[in-house]
Design an enzyme around this catalytic site. Sequence first.
Site, mmCIF file in Angstrom:
data_model
loop_
_atom_site.group_PDB
_atom_site.id
_atom_site.type_symbol
_atom_site.label_atom_id
_atom_site.label_comp_id
_atom_site.label_asym_id
_atom_site.label_seq_id
_atom_site.Cartn_x
_atom_site.Cartn_y
_atom_site.Cartn_z
ATOM 1 N N HIS A 167 3.641 -8.715 -0.916
ATOM 2 C CA HIS A 167 3.075 -9.971 -1.443
ATOM 3 C C HIS A 167 3.330 -10.104 -2.948
ATOM 4 C CE1 HIS A 167 0.927 -9.804 2.338
ATOM 5 N NE2 HIS A 167 0.061 -8.928 1.928
ATOM 6 N N ASP B 75 1.942 -7.604 8.832
ATOM 7 C CA ASP B 75 0.715 -7.526 8.054
ATOM 8 C C ASP B 75 -0.554 -7.668 8.898
ATOM 9 O OD1 ASP B 75 -1.242 -7.651 6.104
ATOM 10 O OD2 ASP B 75 -0.262 -9.141 4.866
HETATM 11 C C1 NGQ Z 1 -5.732 -5.763 3.375
HETATM 12 N N1 NGQ Z 1 -4.615 -7.859 3.491
HETATM 13 O O1 NGQ Z 1 -5.807 -4.722 2.718
HETATM 14 O O2 NGQ Z 1 -5.889 -5.779 4.598
HETATM 15 C C2 NGQ Z 1 -5.455 -7.052 2.658
HETATM 16 C C3 NGQ Z 1 -6.731 -7.752 2.316
HETATM 17 C C4 NGQ Z 1 -7.327 -7.055 -0.006
HETATM 18 C C5 NGQ Z 1 -3.799 -8.755 2.924
HETATM 19 N N2 NGQ Z 1 -3.700 -8.742 1.654
HETATM 20 C C6 NGQ Z 1 -7.653 -6.980 1.438
HETATM 21 N N3 NGQ Z 1 -3.113 -9.573 3.655
HETATM 22 O O3 NGQ Z 1 -6.230 -7.402 -0.413
HETATM 23 O O4 NGQ Z 1 -8.226 -6.713 -0.799
HETATM 24 ZN ZN ZN Z 2 -1.494 -5.779 3.536
#
Ligand code: NGQ
Ligand code: ZN
Length: 463
Positions: free
Chosen positions: A278, A329
């Site tokens: 990302h 993801d």
């Molecule tokens: C995650 N997921 O770690 O699962 C993250 C969300 C975050 C994405 N970024 C949690 N899609 O970034 O704090």
């Molecule tokens: Zn992730």
Amino acid sequence: MTTDRHALFAAHAYLPQGWRRDVLLEWNDAGVLTAVVPDAPASAGIARASGPVMPGMPNLHSHAFQRAMAGLTEYRAQASDNFWSWRDLMYRFAARITPERLEAIARWLYVEMLKAGYTSVCEFHYVHHAPNGSRYANEAELGQRVVDAASQAGIGMTMLPVLYQYSGFDMRAPRPDQRRFINTPESLLDLLSTLRRARPEHGALTYGVAPHSLRAVSAASLRTLLEGLDADLPGAPIHVHIAEQTGEVEECLAATGARPVAWLLDHFDVGARWCLVHATHVDEAETAALAASGAVAGLCLTTEANLGDGVFPAQRYLEANGRIGVGSDSHVAVDWRAELRLLEYGQRLVRRQRNVLACPTRPQVAERLFDAALAGGAQASGRAVGALAPGCRADWLVLDAEHPSLYGREPDDWLAGVVFCEHGGSPIAEVHTGGRRVVHGGRHEDEARAYEAYCEALAHLLA
Ligand code: NGQ
Ligand code: ZN
């Protein structure tokens, strides 16, 4: 090692130079390609592929447990839903994961990945501890379950235990709903060693680490983690969530005076072993610097769209020879074709043009993006995958040339049919990993049992 001859003859195969005729593939007992010969004479006794053969796609970003909540957050729960409100729901779900449920979810997810033509996966694994934050008797219990799920399904894996230490910049204390994730660099390195002792590397398994995000580690803890990694696994992959939300870019600016990608490139030796997941919010200077670093930008288009992240400047980045790969993801979709399609479509919608991610030497958008995602995905995996070439893992897909998305087309249009056409079902008929066929007629060999176990886990999770 014995040297039984394993061979396949393909009338059409997609090699690093493009589609070639009459290709003979050979591999050894270890599941590694030993010869790839175009324009080979067909010889009796060698199996013939049922359709065009192409490399399997590496999936460079996965949080396996999130598969079980796909589709469960698509309703408005408050006046304005966003990434952070989704994350609260996701944390509630994460709290209900048990070792058995995680293994069942991951096993089914990997079956789905294989059916979709992902032949390997980088698992960004961060749920480590029991719900109250205490360690399991085996501190690596959950990671081990995920590794076992991958072997059962037959998908290649790069396991990346995640360092999650803080809840925000300036070493903010973790929230109660993050306690299953929390480690110090030292305890995470211990966990990694424990896991490697229990499940040592082999042809389909390797390891790296993932500092969760710049929000979740400090400069000092990141340094300690990487020094520890280099002592044990020099050169192993390093993945990090970098700049997904404008909110975290602003917090990073306030805390450090720099944007996340700029800060990371300034403070660490970011090169080919890094995958920046990302890298959505990058300014022009960061785009150029990231491309020049040789790191991979990990793009997860369907999740990024689902979570309302933003649009990565893919055209500028590819023009600067930046490296990319794709990941599923959160698994709202498990389909690399959808990732590549959305990568191009995001650019079309923003620029109001067509075929934006083609270039003068690569006019076919799908071929250019497929090649880029194979190379970048392989690099991010730290494994020899992503090409039909000697020395690479014997991971490939067999297409159904009679499928309505491909029928009547010339080879030069096949990839476009695979990526851009959606006419029900999938043109991927067979999937082979390490030289073994795991998907046949669109079905995985373990599909029924894996689905049963998944349904049982889901019944408890959603009860
Ligand atoms: C995650 N997921 O770690 O699962 C993250 C969300 C975050 C994405 N970024 C949690 N899609 O970034 O704090
Ligand atoms: Zn992730």
